[in-house]
Design a protein around this motif. Structure first.
Motif, PDB file in Angstrom:
ATOM      1  N   THR A   1      40.109  39.979  41.945  1.00 25.79           N
ATOM      2  CA  THR A   1      40.203  39.727  40.506  1.00 25.79           C
ATOM      3  C   THR A   1      41.258  40.615  39.859  1.00 25.79           C
ATOM      4  OG1 THR A   1      37.876  39.068  40.368  1.00 25.79           O
ATOM      5  CG2 THR A   1      38.921  39.802  38.329  1.00 25.79           C
ATOM      6  N   LEU A   2      41.205  41.912  40.164  1.00 23.76           N
ATOM      7  CA  LEU A   2      42.152  42.846  39.557  1.00 23.76           C
ATOM      8  C   LEU A   2      43.576  42.582  40.044  1.00 23.76           C
ATOM      9  CD1 LEU A   2      40.039  46.131  39.783  1.00 23.76           C
ATOM     10  CD2 LEU A   2      40.318  44.613  37.819  1.00 23.76           C
TER      11      LEU A   2
ATOM     12  N   LEU B   1      36.011  42.376  43.714  1.00 21.98           N
ATOM     13  CA  LEU B   1      36.678  42.828  42.494  1.00 21.98           C
ATOM     14  C   LEU B   1      38.163  43.068  42.713  1.00 21.98           C
ATOM     15  CD1 LEU B   1      34.190  45.355  40.844  1.00 21.98           C
ATOM     16  CD2 LEU B   1      35.017  43.208  39.883  1.00 21.98           C
TER      17      LEU B   1
ATOM     18  N   VAL C   1      39.374  39.308  34.335  1.00 24.52           N
ATOM     19  CA  VAL C   1      37.994  39.753  34.516  1.00 24.52           C
ATOM     20  C   VAL C   1      37.062  38.937  33.622  1.00 24.52           C
ATOM     21  CG1 VAL C   1      36.402  41.692  34.332  1.00 24.52           C
ATOM     22  CG2 VAL C   1      38.702  42.073  35.189  1.00 24.52           C
TER      23      VAL C   1
ATOM     24  N   ARG D   1      30.826  41.110  35.298  1.00 26.26           N
ATOM     25  CA  ARG D   1      31.221  40.440  36.533  1.00 26.26           C
ATOM     26  C   ARG D   1      30.232  40.740  37.658  1.00 26.26           C
ATOM     27  NH1 ARG D   1      32.696  37.554  40.516  1.00 26.26           N
ATOM     28  NH2 ARG D   1      34.629  37.869  41.633  1.00 26.26           N
TER      29      ARG D   1
ATOM     30  N   ASP E   1      36.728  35.524  35.456  1.00 25.70           N
ATOM     31  CA  ASP E   1      35.939  35.543  36.679  1.00 25.70           C
ATOM     32  C   ASP E   1      34.489  35.939  36.440  1.00 25.70           C
ATOM     33  OD1 ASP E   1      38.189  34.789  37.979  1.00 25.70           O
ATOM     34  OD2 ASP E   1      38.446  36.608  39.171  1.00 25.70           O
ATOM     35  N   SER E   2      34.235  36.687  35.394  1.00 28.60           N
ATOM     36  CA  SER E   2      32.854  37.077  35.089  1.00 28.60           C
ATOM     37  C   SER E   2      32.060  35.933  34.480  1.00 28.60           C
ATOM     38  CB  SER E   2      32.858  38.262  34.113  1.00 28.60           C
ATOM     39  OG  SER E   2      33.332  37.853  32.847  1.00 28.60           O
TER      40      SER E   2
ATOM     41  N   VAL F   1      33.942  44.182  33.712  1.00 29.68           N
ATOM     42  CA  VAL F   1      33.655  44.367  35.144  1.00 29.68           C
ATOM     43  C   VAL F   1      32.156  44.472  35.367  1.00 29.68           C
ATOM     44  CG1 VAL F   1      33.856  46.012  37.057  1.00 29.68           C
ATOM     45  CG2 VAL F   1      35.882  45.379  35.750  1.00 29.68           C
TER      46      VAL F   1
ATOM     47  N   ILE G   1      37.857  46.173  29.618  1.00 28.86           N
ATOM     48  CA  ILE G   1      37.890  45.845  31.053  1.00 28.86           C
ATOM     49  C   ILE G   1      36.671  46.428  31.754  1.00 28.86           C
ATOM     50  CG2 ILE G   1      39.098  46.344  33.224  1.00 28.86           C
ATOM     51  CD1 ILE G   1      41.728  46.143  31.605  1.00 28.86           C
TER      52      ILE G   1
END
Length: 472
Positions: free
Chosen positions: A318-319, A315, A74, A293, A77-78, A290, A286
């Motif tokens: 990503t997870l 999402l 996360v 993100r 990707d954020s 998020v 997390i």
């Protein structure tokens, strides 16, 4: 034959890992080779030793691997990880590229991001900075290793990395054990490691070696990408680190009444406090990552479309990627734990273990030697430490109490010893790091090994400091 079988199995495992073959497959094969050479039964050893210990490791530490990998994904990707890396490298400039990369890795690792994710996140900016300063690329892996695999992994108090969490279950300590000695040892490693890297940089550049012509995994950095601010990106890391301390010392010790604890036979709150605290801290990190993100996605939809990248929030992807990544990491480590436990069950190893336990020395010295040896055998800091403490942890604790050694010091020496000779050529993190950087063992491993030696030397330094300051 017992001892010979151990060395043959270890040598073959190192060779196959060096050649890129999967540890999950070859660790049990070579463990059983050692078993066969010792004259022990193969199938019972496989099911009752190798698999039992591997599964036990997964049971204890899977939540940490899972949440750590998800948190790292996360953050990646954020854009938060790239923002921190870019902010620090931009602040220090090309003349201090090595220091900038080490600090970036240290902040991310100390904040709870997985070692592997840190390497992926930092490498593109490290390569750009080294290329701009014409610094030999071969130094990048050792630079990332110093920031990620050493002082913030197991020396600095409160580190959320698994190598600092494992001893809490054996010595009933917390992640903040022996803070002064851990900080001193960590600063020693950081200082001497930076000295080595800058010395090597000067030597190589004086010989006329620059960044060099490289074509494998040369990264492209998108300058037009909108990233979260550095300060916003740091919040998830602070939540993990601060939350770990809050849950360890304030929230969880008295959270459940004694009547609830007694419903679970054999549950000792002190043994699980470190794991429980880190689980909750990672969940909080997390959640905030998020949120970043979502903000980052809104600001970059057009940029992502222009570069041919999926512009949906997604999402779930990503997870899922983070969860999937944790499986490979923990299964590799669990397989190495199984391998090491099989080796530890053989007569040849028992001879060595008995010598270490009955040597005329302090328990700290015996513990440091045994964990370092096993970390080298397994090629895994967490794996080697788990085997050593499974086998001898209770005896070390009893020994320490009998001679007046604080269990917190046992914890810190165990963590730092595990991060010593674990980074031999068959270490999974080393192999992955070199692949990320597009370099080979021949090009970059000598400097990684130098950092490993520095890390190993820090442990006797911490033990000596403990004697001088009256901890022992």
């Amino acid at each position: 034959m017992d001892v010979l079988g151990i060395f043959i199995a270890l040598g073959l495992l190192m060779f196959m890992a060096y050649r890129g073959f999967p540890v999950i497959l070859f660790a049990p094969l070579f463990a059983l080779l050692a078993v066969w050479m010792a004259g022990y039964p193969l199938l019972p050893t496989y099911t009752e030793v190798f698999m039992a210990k591997a599964v036990g490791y997964v049971k204890l530490y899977f939540p940490i691997f899972l949440l750590g990998a998800v948190f790292g994904k996360v953050m990646e990707d954020s854009g938060a990880a790239r923002s921190i890396a870019k902010g620090l490298t931009g602040t220090f400039g090309r003349n201090q590229a090595i220091l900038a990369v080490v600090l970036t890795c240290a902040i991310l690792t100390y904040g709870g991001v997985s070692l592997f994710v840190v390497a992926f996140a930092v490498y593109p900016f490290a390569a750009a900075l080294f290329r701009e300063g014409n610094i030999p690329k071969r130094l990048i892996p050792a630079t990332i290793a110093l920031g990620s695999f050493t002082f913030t992994m197991d020396a600095f108090p409160g580190s959320p990395q698994i190598q600092n969490i494992i001893p809490t279950s054996y010595f009933k300590t917390t992640a903040f054990a022996a803070p002064i000695l851990g900080t001193a040892g960590g600063l020693f490693v950081a200082g001497l490691g930076l000295w080595w890297l800058y010395r090597r940089k000067s030597q190589l550049m004086n010989r006329g070696e620059g960044y060099g012509k490289h074509t494998i995994n040369e990264p492209e950095v998108f300058e037009a990408e909108t990233l979260p601010s550095v300060w916003l990106s740091l919040i998830p890391l602070l939540l993990v680190l601060g939350g770990n301390a809050l849950f360890t010392y304030v929230v969880l010790p008295d959270w459940y009444p004694e009547s609830v604890i007694q419903q679970y036979d054999g549950l000792d709150i002190k043994q699980v406090l470190g794991i429980w605290s880190l689980i909750l801290a990672l969940l909080s990190g997390i959640a905030f990552a998020v949120l970043i993100r979502c903000i980052y996605w809104k600001q970059n939809r057009e940029f992502l479309k222009e570069n041919g990248t999926d512009s949906t929030l997604n999402l779930s992807r990503t997870l899922t990627a983070g969860a999937a990544g944790s499986l490979l990491a923990i299964m590799n480590t669990a397989s190495e734990v199984g391998f090491g436990n099989v080796i530890a069950s053989l007569p040849g190893f028992k001879t060595v273990a008995d010598y270490l336990l009955h040597m005329n020395a302090n328990p700290l010295v015996s513990e440091a030697l045994s964990i370092n040896i096993l970390a080298g055998i397994t090629g895994s800091a967490s794996g080697g430490m788990s085997i050593a403490l499974d086998t001898m942890g209770a005896k070390y604790l009893t020994w320490a109490h009998s001679v007046g050694v604080d269990p917190e010091l046992l914890h810190r020496v165990a963590s730092m010893s595990a991060g010593g000779m674990d980074t031999l050529p068959h270490n999974g993190a080393v192999i992955t790091l070199l692949a990320i950087c597009g370099l080979t063992h021949r090009q970059s491993y000598p400097d990684i090994f130098a950092i490993t030696v520095i890390k190993t030397l820090a442990v006797p330094g911490v033990i000596l400091l403990a004697f001088l300051t009256g901890w022992v």
